[in-house]
Design a protein around this motif. Structure first.
Motif: not given
Length: 150
Positions: A143-148
């Motif tokens: 989720q963090k990677e997608i948010g970045n």
């Protein structure tokens, strides 16, 4: 000699920065690899790697320094470039892959929680809980990677 020892003791903490890595061994023999030297107790630490600043370089200000800086080695003029459309297509493919992995991890988490709930008091209940926790960490990272992504 006394002044030298006191000076070294005062300046030693200033020399430690994120580019220094230690191998610390505790009293029980447990080995820890870290970027911060462990203090106190019967812990002994050995420097494995220490990044040196080039002569005349300004001291590192850490991760919070967001000021733009010149590249140490400029990009050659004949370096291959890609178009904005191609980069957007690559970013879209990356997002699709990450979302597919996220959906897979969500399914695996549901299965792991179900197995942990049905394990009851069996000996492998902790292993099931650990598996569920691993999937939760993977989900947060995805989720963090997608948010970045742009």
């Amino acid at each position: 000699m006394l002044y030298f020892s006191l000076g070294a003791a005062v300046l030693a903490p200033l020399a430690v920065h994120a580019g220094t890595f230690y191998k610390c061994t505790g009293a029980s023999g447990k080995i820890l690899f870290t970027n911060t030297q462990q203090q106190g107790g019967k812990t002994t630490c050995v420097v494995l790697f220490q990044q040196r600043e080039p002569p005349g370089a300004a001291p590192s200000r850490g991760r919070h320094d967001r000021s733009p800086r010149a590249s140490a080695t400029p990009t050659p003029g004949d370096f291959p470039r890609i178009s904005g459309n191609e980069q957007r297509a690559r970013d879209g493919e990356r997002r699709a892959i990450l979302e597919k992995e996220l959906n897979s991890e969500l399914e695996n988490l549901a299965k792991a929680r179900k197995l942990a709930a049905t394990a009851g008091a069996s000996p492998n209940v902790q292993a099931q809980r650990d598996t569920a926790a691993l999937h939760e960490r993977n989900i947060k990272a995805l989720q963090k990677e997608i948010g970045n992504l742009r």
